[in-house]
Design a protein around this motif. Structure first.
Motif, PDB file in Angstrom:
ATOM      1  N   ARG A   1      12.639 -21.449  -6.575  1.00  0.00           N
ATOM      2  CA  ARG A   1      11.221 -21.761  -6.380  1.00  0.00           C
ATOM      3  C   ARG A   1      10.873 -22.024  -4.922  1.00  0.00           C
ATOM      4  O   ARG A   1       9.717 -22.043  -4.539  1.00  0.00           O
ATOM      5  N   ASP A   2      11.893 -22.244  -4.079  1.00  0.00           N
ATOM      6  CA  ASP A   2      11.598 -22.539  -2.680  1.00  0.00           C
ATOM      7  C   ASP A   2      11.177 -21.270  -1.942  1.00  0.00           C
ATOM      8  O   ASP A   2      11.730 -20.202  -2.172  1.00  0.00           O
ATOM      9  N   LYS A   3      10.194 -21.446  -1.049  1.00  0.00           N
ATOM     10  CA  LYS A   3       9.738 -20.299  -0.259  1.00  0.00           C
ATOM     11  C   LYS A   3      10.914 -19.747   0.557  1.00  0.00           C
ATOM     12  O   LYS A   3      11.664 -20.498   1.149  1.00  0.00           O
ATOM     13  N   GLY A   4      11.054 -18.451   0.531  1.00  0.00           N
ATOM     14  CA  GLY A   4      12.124 -17.828   1.300  1.00  0.00           C
ATOM     15  C   GLY A   4      13.426 -17.695   0.529  1.00  0.00           C
ATOM     16  O   GLY A   4      14.424 -17.234   1.062  1.00  0.00           O
ATOM     17  N   ALA A   5      13.403 -18.072  -0.753  1.00  0.00           N
ATOM     18  CA  ALA A   5      14.657 -18.067  -1.525  1.00  0.00           C
ATOM     19  C   ALA A   5      15.022 -16.691  -2.075  1.00  0.00           C
ATOM     20  O   ALA A   5      16.179 -16.450  -2.385  1.00  0.00           O
ATOM     21  N   LEU A   6      14.054 -15.816  -2.199  1.00  0.00           N
ATOM     22  CA  LEU A   6      14.335 -14.539  -2.853  1.00  0.00           C
ATOM     23  C   LEU A   6      14.283 -13.358  -1.892  1.00  0.00           C
ATOM     24  O   LEU A   6      13.346 -13.226  -1.111  1.00  0.00           O
ATOM     25  N   ILE A   7      15.270 -12.503  -1.987  1.00  0.00           N
ATOM     26  CA  ILE A   7      15.345 -11.349  -1.086  1.00  0.00           C
ATOM     27  C   ILE A   7      14.163 -10.409  -1.301  1.00  0.00           C
ATOM     28  O   ILE A   7      13.593  -9.876  -0.350  1.00  0.00           O
ATOM     29  N   GLU A   8      13.745 -10.232  -2.567  1.00  0.00           N
ATOM     30  CA  GLU A   8      12.626  -9.328  -2.834  1.00  0.00           C
ATOM     31  C   GLU A   8      11.347  -9.768  -2.112  1.00  0.00           C
ATOM     32  O   GLU A   8      10.510  -8.965  -1.735  1.00  0.00           O
ATOM     33  N   GLU A   9      11.254 -11.074  -1.875  1.00  0.00           N
ATOM     34  CA  GLU A   9      10.088 -11.612  -1.173  1.00  0.00           C
ATOM     35  C   GLU A   9      10.048 -11.117   0.284  1.00  0.00           C
ATOM     36  O   GLU A   9       8.994 -10.781   0.805  1.00  0.00           O
ATOM     37  N   TYR A  10      11.209 -11.035   0.919  1.00  0.00           N
ATOM     38  CA  TYR A  10      11.241 -10.568   2.310  1.00  0.00           C
ATOM     39  C   TYR A  10      10.844  -9.105   2.407  1.00  0.00           C
ATOM     40  O   TYR A  10      10.202  -8.689   3.363  1.00  0.00           O
ATOM     41  N   GLU A  11      11.265  -8.351   1.425  1.00  0.00           N
ATOM     42  CA  GLU A  11      10.921  -6.937   1.426  1.00  0.00           C
ATOM     43  C   GLU A  11       9.406  -6.803   1.293  1.00  0.00           C
ATOM     44  O   GLU A  11       8.771  -6.060   2.037  1.00  0.00           O
TER      45      GLU A  11
END
Ligand code: GLU
Length: 456
Positions: free
Chosen positions: A229-239
């Motif tokens: 749930r933390d911002k920046g925790a998921l790789i798909e989010e960076y993409e």
């Protein structure tokens, strides 16, 4: 020397967490560093959660980070299948080995693994001392990162549940044996499982692999590890946020590892060359979005202008900019201006949209501020002749002329900037104003100044 074989063994959850990505990355680096093999094994025994979609999120994330695997889904390999859900026959065969060694017994429908020493009954007085000695001999793990770790495994444990499903500890160890894994590099949260695993390796008379437990990643602030749930925790989010994959990968390398000289931005070849267990920290790593963003900005800055255009163009296109209708030298100049300034491609469009459209909203707060200061109409009336009479808006020419007007009216040249910027972009900030006007040229700037003057 035997070839290094490492594996990343995720259980697909539908997310590719930065901690998992880091585990994958460290395994990949170690394989590359030693010239070994990197195996991707899918631990998909939890039938409910393991969907095709969840698998794709994982594979897509790995591909985005450039973590190619030598064996595993899609590429195959001679130790397959690489999905635990397809390896039941192998588990059955290994279970039989333990049974034949009298290391398995049934209790309450489940199959239990008998620890050594447990084979003697408690009231066997004759063997008592021997039993105690075996039971209290701790498992010693020479962890390549943490050093010597000792643990005593005190109780027998279940290896096959009453519904027939084999338990994680069992399949994990069986697969590591069957796949010839030499080094188990995984998160520190698994350290507590390792004594069970070592007991199993020994029961199979298999060589115990080298264990390397990597420290946790703590959330940006406060205690506790980074959760999904933390911002920046998921790789798909960076993409999705248009981060540069190379920058993200470089940053993840630094989560728990650092070269002796504290260098941060490094090409991946250099990291591969330098990466080894002694460089991995024992202490926990802390996620730091500011540092990641700074690294991302550096990567953007260092792109060739051609590569920058390749990243930037689709982002503008997806925001509705009709690139085909735009003069390519104009586009190059706009790209040149923002490559030097922007921190992230995520904000590229909001940074440059007004280069490509003549109508936009005017920032309300900025308008208020302009109206509170020296009369903006007066300011515009003073500089307007420059923009009317100049054909080529070079930065130098605009500067000299505006300087002269400013002096004649006893002002600083900067007094004109906010109103001009607002008129030509609708914004209060952006790239340096004069280079920006010079790129936009007379054809865009002059009509915008005129219509803004009318509007006031
Ligand atoms: N499936 C386990 C996990 O996702 C693998 C643990 C291991 O690497 O041994 O954590």
């Amino acid at each position: 020397m035997t070839e290094v074989r490492v594996r990343f063994a995720p259980s697909p959850t539908g997310f590719f967490h930065i901690g998992s990505a880091r585990t994958a990355l460290f395994n990949w680096l170690y394989a590359k560093h030693t010239g070994g093999k990197f195996v991707l094994r899918i631990e998909d025994t939890d039938k409910e959660r393991n969907t095709e979609e969840a698998l794709q999120v994982l594979l897509e994330g790995m591909r985005w980070l450039g973590l190619d695997w030598d064996e595993g889904p899609e590429v195959g390999g001679k130790f397959g299948p690489y999905f635990q859900s397809e390896r039941q026959a192998i588990y059955d065969a290994y279970l039989k080995i333990l049974k034949d060694k009298d290391r398995v017994y049934e209790k309450d429908g489940a199959l239990w693994f008998r620890l050594e020493g447990e084979r003697y009954t408690e009231y066997d007085e004759f063997h008592k001392a021997e039993i105690e000695k075996v039971k209290n001999t701790p498992v010693v793990i020479e962890d390549a990162i943490r050093g010597r770790v000792e643990r005593t495994e005190e109780r027998d444990f279940v290896i096959v549940r009453s519904n027939g499903e084999p338990v994680f500890h069992f399949v994990n160890v069986v697969d590591d044996i069957a796949m010839g894994i030499t080094h188990v590099i995984r998160g520190e949260d698994h350290l507590s499982n390792t004594s069970k695993h070592v007991e199993l390796f020994k029961a199979f008379d298999a060589k115990v692999p080298v264990f390397a437990h990597i420290p946790l990643i703590l959330k940006q602030s406060g205690p506790g590890k980074m959760s999904k749930r933390d911002k920046g925790a998921l790789i798909e989010e960076y993409e999705q946020r248009s981060f540069m994959a190379d920058a993200v990968r470089n940053y993840i390398c630094l989560l728990g590892w650092n070269p002796k000289d504290d260098q941060e931005k490094m090409p991946i070849e250099m990291i591969i060359e330098r990466f080894d267990f002694p460089g991995v920290n024992k202490g926990n790593a802390r996620f730091d979005e500011t540092k990641l963003s700074a690294l991302n900005a550096e990567y953007i800055r260092d792109l060739t202008s051609e590569d920058f255009a390749n990243y930037a163009s689709p982002i503008l296109a997806s925001n509705g900019v009709d690139l085909a209708s735009i003069d390519s030298s104009y586009l190059d100049k706009v790209f040149g201006l923002c490559q030097a300034k922007i921190k992230s491609l995520e904000t590229l469009y909001e940074y440059v949209f007004y280069f490509f459209q003549d109508t936009y909203e005017f920032d309300a707060k900025g308008m208020q501020r302009i109206q509170k200061g020296v009369d903006p109409k007066l300011l515009l009336r003073e500089v307007m002749p420059i923009f009317e009479h100049t054909e080529e808006y070079s930065k130098e020419e605009l500067e000299t002329e505006m300087q002269a007007v400013a002096e004649a009216n006893e002002r600083k040249i900067f007094a004109y900037f906010p109103v001009i910027r607002m008129a030509t972009s609708g914004l209060t900030g952006g790239p340096d104003l004069l280079p920006m006007l010079s790129i936009m040229g007379r054809e865009r700037v002059l009509p915008r100044l005129q219509s803004f003057f009318e509007k006031l």
